[in-house]
Design a protein around this motif. Structure first.
Motif, PDB file in Angstrom:
ATOM      1  N   ASP A 137       0.822  -1.224   0.000  1.00  0.00           N
ATOM      2  CA  ASP A 137       0.000   0.000   0.000  1.00  0.00           C
ATOM      3  C   ASP A 137       0.849   1.265   0.000  1.00  0.00           C
ATOM      4  O   ASP A 137       0.527   2.265   0.652  1.00  0.00           O
ATOM      5  N   ALA A 138       1.971   1.188  -0.717  1.00  0.00           N
ATOM      6  CA  ALA A 138       2.867   2.350  -0.787  1.00  0.00           C
ATOM      7  C   ALA A 138       2.118   3.543  -1.366  1.00  0.00           C
ATOM      8  O   ALA A 138       1.236   3.373  -2.220  1.00  0.00           O
ATOM      9  N   ASP A 139       2.477   4.760  -0.892  1.00  0.00           N
ATOM     10  CA  ASP A 139       1.814   5.937  -1.461  1.00  0.00           C
ATOM     11  C   ASP A 139       2.322   6.158  -2.894  1.00  0.00           C
ATOM     12  O   ASP A 139       3.265   5.508  -3.346  1.00  0.00           O
ATOM     13  N   ARG A 140       1.689   7.094  -3.577  1.00  0.00           N
ATOM     14  CA  ARG A 140       1.974   7.277  -5.015  1.00  0.00           C
ATOM     15  C   ARG A 140       3.449   7.655  -5.274  1.00  0.00           C
ATOM     16  O   ARG A 140       4.083   7.115  -6.167  1.00  0.00           O
ATOM     17  N   ASP A 141       3.991   8.578  -4.456  1.00  0.00           N
ATOM     18  CA  ASP A 141       5.392   8.979  -4.660  1.00  0.00           C
ATOM     19  C   ASP A 141       6.322   7.775  -4.502  1.00  0.00           C
ATOM     20  O   ASP A 141       7.254   7.583  -5.289  1.00  0.00           O
ATOM     21  N   THR A 142       6.066   6.989  -3.455  1.00  0.00           N
ATOM     22  CA  THR A 142       6.934   5.841  -3.181  1.00  0.00           C
ATOM     23  C   THR A 142       6.833   4.835  -4.320  1.00  0.00           C
ATOM     24  O   THR A 142       7.851   4.303  -4.799  1.00  0.00           O
TER      25      THR A 142
END
Ligand code: SAM
Length: 443
Positions: free
Chosen positions: A155-160
């Motif tokens: 569930d990494a955020d978009r930047d990651t």
């Protein structure tokens, strides 16, 4: 004989050159092309390296650097103690993982074999088993390791996610998304993971060059052209022949386009090329409009490259000087046209210079923007009334591009913006330039 030395000589030459070049670049901060040239010369014991070894080593080094952060994420998913892995072992594993996941023509077992042997003999015999297990794991992942889902499974955020998948430092992903939005950022990131188009610049003074340009423009691999250049999706035998015959030299077509879009065909002479480097753009300007041109650069090494070319070509109306352009008068005159092909962070040409991803930081951008502003102000002082100042970068950051232009206009009375150019985001060239043309009021 020392075991380490013995194995190094047994390591396949392209892998040895790639490991040495990448170690010099990533661990000692050397320029990747210089490090690769040195490594290739060393494996060939000072002679010309075998072209197949040189070709594979180049593909490995640049391919690995373009995808390094993605490969690190894949390795971390397989390593039990990623943080304890020696850095040379991580580099070798990453290179082997690159081969397994991206080079269809190299069988996986060959990549596993050289890497495990290298770790066993040159790093630590006790780490050979781990290396073998990690690379077998990477091989089992197969296509999954190139899918989006693999990089957002936690569930990494978009930047990651973007940083992992497109192998780009998170600070740069954040900067681009904030400044340019989602669509453009993804286009930039995607381009940075692939090899750029091969750009050629033709020298029409050479007999046969015009015919070669006309014929190659019809080639199906030819993607775009300028009045003196062509870009190919991949090197074709005919382009290599044109280079070998001396009809053309390699030069980024996106860089050529920036100059033509800013009206290079009409720039008055004499031109001062204030950051000439080895003279790629100096020679383009000479080819399309002749001299006189004054070329300067603080790097003695780069300028001596230009001087050697001028001598070889018998060009006498380009004057050179080793000098910084950020203060004082370099040549004893004023010019109707000054070109500032500025030192910049190079983030628009990551496909060609992927080592910048590891070497550049946010702080560099601020420092470079200050230097660019000084060069612009000093170049302005050397400009005649009514003259044109051209500013070009091969980067994509607001500080070095749009903001640089805006602040220059605000602090410079009599400066007018005539045109601005940005390589379109859907370019097939894989490289992005920025440029602006200012005019100095005649009064
Ligand atoms: C983008 S490169 C120029 C490439 C060159 N125009 C070409 O087409 O081959 C930027 C150049 O700026 C030079 N440079 C760095 N600091 C400078 C300064 N203070 N004044 C002028 N040039 C500088 C670098 O040495 C480098 O050659």
């Amino acid at each position: 004989m020392n075991k380490k030395k013995k194995y190094r000589s047994e390591l396949p030459p392209a892998r040895l050159a790639a490991i040495d070049a990448l170690s010099a670049c990533l661990f000692k901060g050397q320029d990747i092309q210089a490090a690769l040239d040195a490594a290739l010369t060393s494996i060939a014991s000072g002679r010309t390296p075998d072209p197949r070894d040189a070709g594979l080593a180049t593909e490995l080094v640049y391919g690995y650097l373009r995808l390094r952060l993605r490969l690190d994420f894949v390795l971390d998913s397989q390593l039990k103690a990623p943080k304890k892995t020696p850095k040379l072992m991580r580099l070798a594993l990453g290179l082997a993982a690159f081969e397994i996941l991206n080079l269809d023509r190299v069988p996986s077992y060959a990549s596993v074999d050289w890497c495990v042997d290298f770790v066993k003999r040159d790093i630590n015999p006790r780490l050979a088993g781990v290396s073998n297990a990690v690379l077998r794991g990477v091989d089992r992942l197969g296509a999954e390791a190139n899918s989006h889902d693999f990089y957002r499974q936690d569930d990494a955020d978009r930047d990651t996610f973007l940083s992992r998948y497109y192998a780009c430092p998170a600070w740069l992903v954040k900067l681009w998304r904030k400044a340019y939005g989602e669509r453009k950022t993804v286009a930039l990131l995607r381009a940075s993971t692939k090899a750029p188009a091969l750009g050629l610049r033709f020298d029409f003074r050479k007999d046969g060059a015009r015919e070669s340009y006309d014929a190659l423009r019809e080639n199906e691999l030819c993607k775009e052209s300028t009045p003196v250049g062509l870009a190919f999706q991949a090197p074709c035998p005919e382009c290599l022949e044109a280079e070998a015959a001396g009809f053309a030299v390699r030069q980024s077509l996106a860089g050529q386009q920036a100059l033509f879009e800013l009206g290079a065909e009409d720039w008055a002479r004499p031109v001062w090329d204030a950051c000439s480097g080895r003279g790629g753009k100096t020679l383009l300007l000479h080819a399309i409009g002749g001299g006189p041109i004054y070329a300067s650069d603080p790097s003695e090494k780069r300028l001596s490259g230009l001087r050697a070319l001028l001598e070889a070509k018998g060009i006498s109306d380009i004057t050179t000087a080793v000098a910084s352009a950020d203060e004082g008068q370099v040549f004893d005159q004023r010019f109707p046209c000054v070109l500032v092909d500025a030192p910049c962070s190079g983030l628009g040409v990551l496909s060609r210079r992927p080592d910048a991803k590891a070497r550049r930081s946010k702080k560099d951008i601020t420092e470079l923007a200050k230097l660019q502003a000084k060069i612009l102000d000093n170049a302005w002082n050397a400009l005649e009334p009514g003259g044109s100042l051209i500013y070009v970068t091969c980067t994509i950051t607001p500080q070095e591009n749009e903001m640089q232009v805006d602040t220059f206009l605000r602090r410079t009375p009599g400066a007018k913006l005539l045109s601005r150019f940005r390589t379109p985001e859907d370019t097939p060239l894989g490289e992005f330039f920025f440029g602006a043309r200012f005019e100095k009021s005649a009064g």
